[in-house]
Motif scaffolding. Structure first.
Motif: not given
Length: 143
Positions: A31, A39, A44, A46
């Motif tokens: 990922a 992302r 997610e 980051t």
């Protein structure tokens, strides 16, 4: 200012949102190799807040104004794939943003329906009104 507001909103969403329940170890492997913007869009956490531009963000750039001389209409810049790509990538290449949002006007599907239109540089829209049954039938006809 709008860009800063959108980036702040995304940053807040990223830090407050839990990871999606459907994420599994197999879907997260590699990922970190995915682009930062993707992302972040998946929710997610980051390393930084992604920054993106709409493709019109380059209107202030000389390279864009030079391109407009060869492709003076909005439709040319939107409907010719290589030109649309060039216009979209100009601000990304100049500023190193994490992504570009390709703008599509709400009128874009009309030519496929048999309705022609034009958009001036000032934003004025010219469209032939549909005033007769024949014009409507032409617009709704399946090829």
């Amino acid at each position: 200012m709008l860009l800063a507001t959108a980036a702040t909103a995304l940053s807040v969403r990223m830090s407050a949102a839990p990871a999606p329940a459907s994420a599994s170890a197999s879907s997260t492997s590699g990922a970190a190799d995915a682009p930062l913007l993707l992302r972040a869009a998946r929710g997610e956490v980051t390393e930084s807040t992604p920054v993106w531009m709409m493709r019109q963000a380059g209107r202030h750039m000389q390279v864009y104004r030079d391109l407009v001389k060869d492709y003076p209409t909005f439709r040319e810049r939107s409907e010719i794939p290589d030109v649309s790509y060039a216009v979209s990538m100009q601000p990304r290449d100049a500023y190193g943003t994490d992504g570009v949002i390709l703008f599509s006007d709400i009128l874009t599907p009309l030519p496929a329906m048999g309705v022609d239109f034009a958009i001036s540089e000032g934003g004025g829209i010219t469209i032939d009104p549909i005033r007769t049954r024949e014009a409507f039938a032409k617009m709704t006809a399946v090829p």
